[in-house]
Scaffold this active site. Structure first.
Site, mmCIF file in Angstrom:
data_model
loop_
_atom_site.group_PDB
_atom_site.id
_atom_site.type_symbol
_atom_site.label_atom_id
_atom_site.label_comp_id
_atom_site.label_asym_id
_atom_site.label_seq_id
_atom_site.Cartn_x
_atom_site.Cartn_y
_atom_site.Cartn_z
ATOM 1 N N ASP A 93 -7.231 2.404 7.838
ATOM 2 C CA ASP A 93 -5.969 3.141 7.747
ATOM 3 C C ASP A 93 -6.005 4.265 8.777
ATOM 4 O OD1 ASP A 93 -3.431 4.072 6.675
ATOM 5 O OD2 ASP A 93 -4.001 3.026 4.841
ATOM 6 N N GLU A 119 0.819 -1.207 0.000
ATOM 7 C CA GLU A 119 0.000 0.000 0.000
ATOM 8 C C GLU A 119 0.852 1.256 0.000
ATOM 9 O OE1 GLU A 119 -2.330 3.398 1.540
ATOM 10 O OE2 GLU A 119 -0.538 2.457 2.397
ATOM 11 N N HIS A 145 3.263 9.316 9.207
ATOM 12 C CA HIS A 145 4.516 9.137 8.454
ATOM 13 C C HIS A 145 5.688 9.843 9.124
ATOM 14 C CE1 HIS A 145 2.928 7.692 4.267
ATOM 15 N NE2 HIS A 145 2.360 7.064 5.285
#
Length: 377
Positions: free
Chosen positions: A245, A224, A325
């Site tokens: 997610d 992904e 992230h």
């Protein structure tokens, strides 16, 4: 139905175990083996795709139409770009993450010969005692980073004899921390927290011996973070898919920090209106804390599934994530809410009853022949 209990100790244990298994996109075999072992413990049958993704199935009361829930096992990472004459390594990212979050990361370099070496990602000018203010003014970019190995190697031939090559995978240490107030700080919560929620929801159904209304596929994708995601894993019988997610905690976002967030749209466009409303109704009925949000710079397994040509309804549910992230943080309450919604979804009645057409009841939407009649009048 009465809400089934979620084993919070199991959820947290699975998340911790998953975080400690390196799995940057392209190097996911170990985490796939781990998930397969967990599915076997729950007596959930599964199969592997040619590329190594997992397609498991929880048999329901009816075999059709089938549902799917997807989460991804792969994480961000890096790769050796070059071997430098001073014994350090050039590096490029795997997936999309900013170089500023790589600075100072502790990493493992995985070599073809099976050796694993430790190191740190550093900017080229890392010592303030040498470079003074140049440390502050140097650019934040991947071209400005290198890996300092924890090895007595200062020449190319030494690195070569150790087995280090261009293209070696670099995994980033997660450094997980679970606080007594329920917070979880770690890299790679995206999307291993989602995977842990899916395992916990499946365990709740299996422990209670509750059959879902429809056959439900549990899809564990492995690419992904590089955009491939669920493009290759779906069977043709799947009618709808819910992706799991992260939902970003940030100014001007409406993500629920201690509940589940239902995404209405991401960068690939709106999610299916009917499936999304179905999930919202489950949250209301089961009194699951939730919010709705829109993500402008974000896509999930759902987008790749549609782009591959699958004719399915898609939706996205999210656990809360601050600093996605980067230096990520979530909370156990949010993960529990996601797991509860997954149980509610798998236990819910089909989206449309047999006498309804594929866009809802006849009272809400005209039948095709009525549309044609209006055109000809």
């Amino acid at each position: 139905m009465t809400q089934l209990p979620i084993d919070t100790d199991y959820l947290q244990e699975q998340l911790r175990n998953l975080l400690l298994i390196p799995s940057p996109s392209g190097m996911t075999d170990d985490v796939v083996r781990y998930i397969c072992a967990e599915l076997e413990k729950q007596d959930i049958r599964y199969e592997l795709t040619r590329r190594g993704a997992i397609r498991a199935i929880i048999a329901g009361k009816s075999p059709s139409p089938r549902r799917a829930i997807a989460a991804h096992l792969d994480t961000l990472g890096a790769m050796v770009k070059g071997i430098k004459r001073d014994g350090r390594l050039r590096v490029v990212p795997i997936g999309h993450w900013n170089a500023r979050f790589a600075e100072g990361a502790r990493v493992k370099i995985h070599c073809d010969n099976g050796q694993i070496y430790r190191g740190t990602i550093l900017p080229l000018k890392a010592s303030g005692h040498t470079y003074n203010t140049e440390v502050d003014t140097q650019p934040s970019s991947w071209d400005n980073l290198e890996i300092r190995l924890d090895e007595s190697a200062t020449q190319i031939d030494q690195l070569w004899s150790m087995g280090i090559r261009v293209g070696d995978f670099v995994s980033v240490d997660p450094n997980p921390e679970f606080t007594d107030k329920g917070f979880i700080n770690s890299r790679h919560l995206d999307d291993k927290a989602g995977v842990a929620c899916m395992l916990a929801a499946a365990k709740a159904l299996c422990d209670a011996e509750v059959k879902p209304e429809l056959d439900c596929h549990l899809l564990f994708t492995i690419s992904e973070e590089v955009g491939v995601g669920a493009s290759h894993i779906l069977h043709g019988e799947i009618a709808e898919m819910v992706s799991i997610d992260n939902g970003t905690i940030a100014p001007e976002q409406n993500t629920c920090e201690y509940g589940v967030t239902i995404a209405m749209q991401d960068s690939s466009g709106p999610f299916d209106r009917h499936l999304t409303q179905h999930l919202i109704n489950i949250c209301k009925r089961e009194e699951i804390e939730f919010s709705r949000d829109i993500f402008r710079f974000y896509r999930s397994d759902a987008a790749s599934a549609l782009e591959a040509g699958n004719d399915i309804r898609t939706a996205l549910i999210c656990f809360a994530l601050d600093a996605s992230h980067g230096w990520e943080r979530s909370h156990m309450r949010s993960l529990l809410s996601v797991a509860q919604l997954l149980v509610g979804y798998m236990s819910s009645k089909p989206l449309f009853s047999p006498h309804e057409n594929v866009i809802g009841s006849d009272e809400e939407y005209p039948l095709i022949h009525d549309t044609e009649r209006l055109r000809s009048s």
